[in-house]
Design a protein around this motif. Sequence first.
Motif, short mmCIF file in Angstrom:
data_model
loop_
_atom_site.label_atom_id
_atom_site.label_comp_id
_atom_site.label_asym_id
_atom_site.label_seq_id
_atom_site.Cartn_x
_atom_site.Cartn_y
_atom_site.Cartn_z
N THR A 100 0.77 -1.33 -0.02
CA THR A 100 0.34 0.06 0.00
C THR A 100 0.88 0.78 0.13
O THR A 100 0.06 2.44 -0.37
CB THR A 100 -1.06 0.03 1.17
OG1 THR A 100 -0.74 0.55 2.11
CG2 THR A 100 -1.63 -1.14 1.13
N VAL A 121 -3.24 -7.35 0.64
CA VAL A 121 -2.34 -6.15 1.15
C VAL A 121 -1.17 -7.05 1.70
O VAL A 121 -1.60 -8.19 2.65
CB VAL A 121 -3.25 -5.49 2.37
CG1 VAL A 121 -2.16 -4.42 3.46
CG2 VAL A 121 -3.62 -4.70 1.27
N MET A 146 -5.27 2.50 4.76
CA MET A 146 -5.21 1.99 3.42
C MET A 146 -6.18 0.63 3.77
O MET A 146 -7.31 0.93 2.45
CB MET A 146 -3.93 1.93 2.04
CG MET A 146 -3.73 3.25 2.25
SD MET A 146 -4.73 4.06 1.06
CE MET A 146 -5.26 5.56 1.98
#
Length: 377
Positions: A100, A121, A146
Amino acid sequence: MTKAGPALRLDGQGRPLWLVCELTYGCPLKCPWCSNPLDLDAYQNELSTEEWKRVMRESRTLGSLQLGFTGGEPLMRRDLEDLVAEADRLGYYTNLITSTVGMSAKRLSRLKAAGLKQIQVSLQSHDAATTNALVGASVHDHKIAMIREIKAQGFPVVLNIPVVRQNIAHTGAYLEMALDLGVDYVEFANVQYYNWALVNRDELMPSLEELKASEEAINSFRQRIGKKMVIYFVIPDYFNGRPKACMNGWGSIIMTIAPDGVALPCQEARLLKGLNFPSVREHSVEWIWKESPAFRTYRGDAWMKEPCRSCSEREKDFGGCRCQAYLLTGDGANPDPACSKSPFHHLVEEAIVEAHRPQRNSRPLVMREVGVASSTQ
Ligand code: FES
């Protein structure tokens, strides 16, 4: 029994179902288990936008369905949105594998509009200090923000935690955090000891006791939350005596394109010296997949030595991992030392003992950085 020899395997119906695009080796993080090559600076000449688009078109024509954008950090490529849009137009299911870093709410919206379907992620801990220390940068809070944004924009969220000694005791707290964030899928990814992770193996490898405690924490969490979140965890190959079915077989369903256009049967394959990996700058994707010696070398089972050749499990594990066999024994055709039937299994057993020897002096982690390779090789 598969008698594919150098012909195509049946598993992927002869198609590179998964196309992995390593857009860049550039990354602002310094993860000490990074799968990228140690000599990062040797591969500077990245494919252009138009070259990537040609690769995606050719691979789709061959039957590729899923496309993973990875790196390095793929968000470092300014043309990522353009590439995602082209992949979507071609009919791929697209996946972004990211830390991210380089993401914002606006950029995420652009990626969504371009057709991106899923985001994976990497997050190393629920604890900011641990995450930041492990990746060599202060990014934990940004990652959490994020992840919330990814969820808010309607993407399925896949969280990937590289499991190492430094974070394995955090399993329960990590899962609580993931549940709170609304994560859909958590993958406890056993670090594989190649490249940077091999350099740091003694410092990173958890013990069997730690792995079992982590598994117990996962199982009781699963029982408590039911189907709210899918959790993937397996005891790593070093400890369970069985080799992993790496890549679902060499050249079977996965094709990786490195940032400089070199085509690889797996992201680590570049370390296998002696195999001449073809470049998409010089060959068509079709020729690379079907004809290139590099993709045919370990396809099927004709290359196998004993005990793999006559083993009843060879169609389950394909002889294990070629990169691991090469790294630990010097010959990629040898039985994977992770297998208890391999004549090289003692190498893995000795590595486990060495990593957990009580008198061993611990060393600082060697962080992934350009120019560090010469002192580690
Ligand atoms: Fe390359 Fe397993 S990592 S074959």
